[in-house]
Motif scaffolding. Structure first.
Motif, PDB file in Angstrom:
ATOM      1  N   MET A   1       0.872  -1.139   0.068  1.00 53.39           N
ATOM      2  CA  MET A   1      -0.092  -0.036  -0.031  1.00 53.39           C
ATOM      3  C   MET A   1       1.079   1.201  -0.082  1.00 53.39           C
ATOM      4  O   MET A   1       1.554   1.446   1.033  1.00 53.39           O
ATOM      5  CB  MET A   1      -0.614   0.047   1.165  1.00 53.39           C
ATOM      6  N   PRO A   2       0.668   2.064  -0.901  1.00 59.47           N
ATOM      7  CA  PRO A   2       1.772   3.026  -1.038  1.00 59.47           C
ATOM      8  C   PRO A   2       1.457   4.243   0.112  1.00 59.47           C
ATOM      9  O   PRO A   2       0.068   4.233   0.626  1.00 59.47           O
ATOM     10  CB  PRO A   2       1.308   4.008  -2.195  1.00 59.47           C
ATOM     11  N   SER A   3       2.082   5.119   0.626  1.00 62.60           N
ATOM     12  CA  SER A   3       1.924   5.893   1.646  1.00 62.60           C
ATOM     13  C   SER A   3       2.757   7.053   1.419  1.00 62.60           C
ATOM     14  O   SER A   3       3.704   7.264   0.771  1.00 62.60           O
ATOM     15  CB  SER A   3       2.278   5.318   3.043  1.00 62.60           C
ATOM     16  N   GLY A   4       2.216   8.256   2.162  1.00 66.71           N
ATOM     17  CA  GLY A   4       2.682   9.379   2.438  1.00 66.71           C
ATOM     18  C   GLY A   4       2.965   9.776   3.737  1.00 66.71           C
ATOM     19  O   GLY A   4       2.651   8.786   4.572  1.00 66.71           O
ATOM     20  N   ARG A   5       3.743  10.757   3.963  1.00 67.30           N
ATOM     21  CA  ARG A   5       4.142  10.776   5.467  1.00 67.30           C
ATOM     22  C   ARG A   5       4.582  12.241   5.658  1.00 67.30           C
ATOM     23  O   ARG A   5       4.673  13.191   4.853  1.00 67.30           O
ATOM     24  CB  ARG A   5       5.286  10.032   5.953  1.00 67.30           C
ATOM     25  N   ARG A  30      -3.546  11.488  -0.045  1.00 68.07           N
ATOM     26  CA  ARG A  30      -4.822  11.324  -0.119  1.00 68.07           C
ATOM     27  C   ARG A  30      -4.998  11.173  -1.353  1.00 68.07           C
ATOM     28  O   ARG A  30      -6.274  10.766  -1.835  1.00 68.07           O
ATOM     29  CB  ARG A  30      -5.562  12.133   0.877  1.00 68.07           C
ATOM     30  N   SER A  31      -4.605  12.379  -2.313  1.00 68.67           N
ATOM     31  CA  SER A  31      -5.226  12.284  -3.681  1.00 68.67           C
ATOM     32  C   SER A  31      -4.630  11.292  -4.336  1.00 68.67           C
ATOM     33  O   SER A  31      -5.379  10.934  -5.583  1.00 68.67           O
ATOM     34  CB  SER A  31      -4.612  13.624  -4.388  1.00 68.67           C
ATOM     35  N   THR A  35      -2.104   5.656   2.125  1.00 72.13           N
ATOM     36  CA  THR A  35      -2.250   6.051   3.655  1.00 72.13           C
ATOM     37  C   THR A  35      -1.318   7.186   3.875  1.00 72.13           C
ATOM     38  O   THR A  35      -0.475   7.540   3.072  1.00 72.13           O
ATOM     39  CB  THR A  35      -1.935   4.676   4.191  1.00 72.13           C
ATOM     40  N   PHE A  36      -1.432   7.713   5.095  1.00 69.23           N
ATOM     41  CA  PHE A  36      -0.737   8.926   5.457  1.00 69.23           C
ATOM     42  C   PHE A  36      -0.125   8.452   6.965  1.00 69.23           C
ATOM     43  O   PHE A  36      -1.040   7.969   7.660  1.00 69.23           O
ATOM     44  CB  PHE A  36      -1.531  10.124   5.469  1.00 69.23           C
ATOM     45  N   PHE A 286      -6.726  19.734  -5.731  1.00 68.59           N
ATOM     46  CA  PHE A 286      -5.295  19.638  -5.680  1.00 68.59           C
ATOM     47  C   PHE A 286      -4.768  19.032  -6.698  1.00 68.59           C
ATOM     48  O   PHE A 286      -5.113  18.005  -7.473  1.00 68.59           O
ATOM     49  CB  PHE A 286      -4.805  18.693  -4.393  1.00 68.59           C
ATOM     50  N   ASP A 287      -3.612  19.761  -7.293  1.00 69.69           N
ATOM     51  CA  ASP A 287      -2.903  19.140  -8.492  1.00 69.69           C
ATOM     52  C   ASP A 287      -1.503  19.445  -8.243  1.00 69.69           C
ATOM     53  O   ASP A 287      -0.974  20.557  -8.432  1.00 69.69           O
ATOM     54  CB  ASP A 287      -3.305  20.002  -9.670  1.00 69.69           C
ATOM     55  N   PRO A 288      -0.669  18.496  -7.937  1.00 66.34           N
ATOM     56  CA  PRO A 288       0.674  18.536  -7.621  1.00 66.34           C
ATOM     57  C   PRO A 288       1.533  19.482  -8.505  1.00 66.34           C
ATOM     58  O   PRO A 288       2.280  20.136  -8.540  1.00 66.34           O
ATOM     59  CB  PRO A 288       1.320  17.188  -7.725  1.00 66.34           C
ATOM     60  N   ALA A 289       1.236  19.542  -9.931  1.00 62.63           N
ATOM     61  CA  ALA A 289       1.771  20.272 -11.072  1.00 62.63           C
ATOM     62  C   ALA A 289       1.579  21.867 -10.732  1.00 62.63           C
ATOM     63  O   ALA A 289       2.268  22.676 -11.207  1.00 62.63           O
ATOM     64  CB  ALA A 289       1.425  19.928 -12.363  1.00 62.63           C
TER      65      ALA A 289
END
Ligand code: GLU
Ligand code: ZN
Length: 307
Positions: A1-5, A30-31, A35-36, A286-289
């Motif tokens: 499961m990919p995560s951010g932190r 989340r976008s 998981t965070f 939200f758009d990372p770019a």
């Protein structure tokens, strides 16, 4: 499961720059349906203050951020880091270093010194057994350094773009026995399956070293997104001494967490400064770019409401 932190050090209240970076990290994760993870980087016992674990978590929650269990404390993971250091030493991939800061500085400045090295001049890399024993006997305590291929590493940052920086024989364990940030961050990000590391761009220059640590450990590196710093009007990195920079400070001025959230989101181009928004609203936009690539200058003396 990919995560951010988000990985704060519990040494004080988070300031607006930290909170803004945390919002971006949350939005990234989340976008992506990831998981965070909330990870407390609390190995530096001289600066950690126990009350700030809860206060930092409370401030993140007040902004509307949530995270998945378990919350990680690096201080619970010391045995894991020490095992990695032991293994690297046993494999000859790390070596003890007895140098003081001053000796390193002087070696780097010596006219005939190893001027080709950006960082540590590799003084202890080739010590003989006898030389090591002599240093141990004189009461010096060893730090441990990674044996790296001295070079520069390039990577593509999702916000900063193509980036490059030098790698030296970096410290992986300090001479007081504490595992070093550049080691533990890599171990933990891989352990938590962090897909994109989102953090402030004062750590952009540490990234080549961390990529090198991952390479030596045979671990898959994450991707990186370095968010431009928040600066005070003097041009320095925003700090507590600059004035009303924490959620508690802003609260004392009558500004609510929701208003701070709107303000911070507006600096990310996601809403108007006075527009009521939830984190869910921001997620939809939200758009990372579209993230800013320039630092934000923030004057803590100005109210953020009614801009
Ligand atoms: N603990 C670091 C800080 O508070 C962040 C480290 C990281 O995100 O890699 O600045
Ligand atoms: Zn040394």
């Amino acid at each position: 499961m990919p995560s951010g932190r988000f990985a704060p050090s519990p040494t004080g209240d988070l300031h607006l720059g930290n909170l803004r970076t945390a919002m971006v990290a949350w939005l990234f994760a989340r976008s992506d349906g990831a998981t965070f993870v909330l990870r407390f980087e609390d190995l530096d016992t001289a600066t950690v203050r126990p009350e700030y674990y809860q206060r930092q978590a409370d401030d993140l929650a007040a902004l509307g951020l949530d995270w998945d269990e378990p919350v990680i404390r690096q201080s619970d993971r010391l045995a894991i880091y020490h095992d990695v250091v032991d293994r690297l030493v046993a494999e000859g991939l790390a070596y003890p270093c007895y140098c003081s800061r001053r000796e390193i500085r002087e070696a780097a400045q010596a006219p005939n010194g190893p001027s080709t090295h950006e960082g540590y001049p590799q003084t202890c890399r080739h010590l003989s057994h006898a030389e090591r024993s002599a240093r141990e006997r004189s009461g010096r305590r060893a730090a441990y350094r990674l044996r790296t291929d001295e070079r520069s590493i390039r990577f593509d940052d999702l916000v900063a773009g193509p980036s490059e920086g030098p790698v030296d024989d970096l410290v992986i364990q300090r001479n007081d026995g504490t595992p070093a940030y550049n080691l533990v961050v890599v171990i933990d990000d891989v352990a938590s399956e962090i897909d994109v590391v989102v953090r402030a761009d004062d750590l952009l220059s540490s990234t080549p070293r961390q990529l090198e640590v991952a390479r030596v450990l045979g671990l898959p590196p994450p991707r990186y997104a370095h968010v431009p710093l928040v600066l005070s009007p003097s041009g320095d990195r925003l700090a507590k001494r600059d004035g009303a920079v924490t959620l508690a400070d802003r609260g004392a001025l009558g500004e609510t967490p929701a208003q701070v959230r709107s303000f911070l989101a507006s600096t990310l181009g996601l809403c108007e400064p006075d527009e009521p928004v939830t984190m869910a609203d921001l997620l939809a936009r939200f758009d990372p770019a579209g993230l800013p690539t320039q630092p934000l200058v923030l004057d803590p003396d100005r109210p953020i409401v009614g801009l």
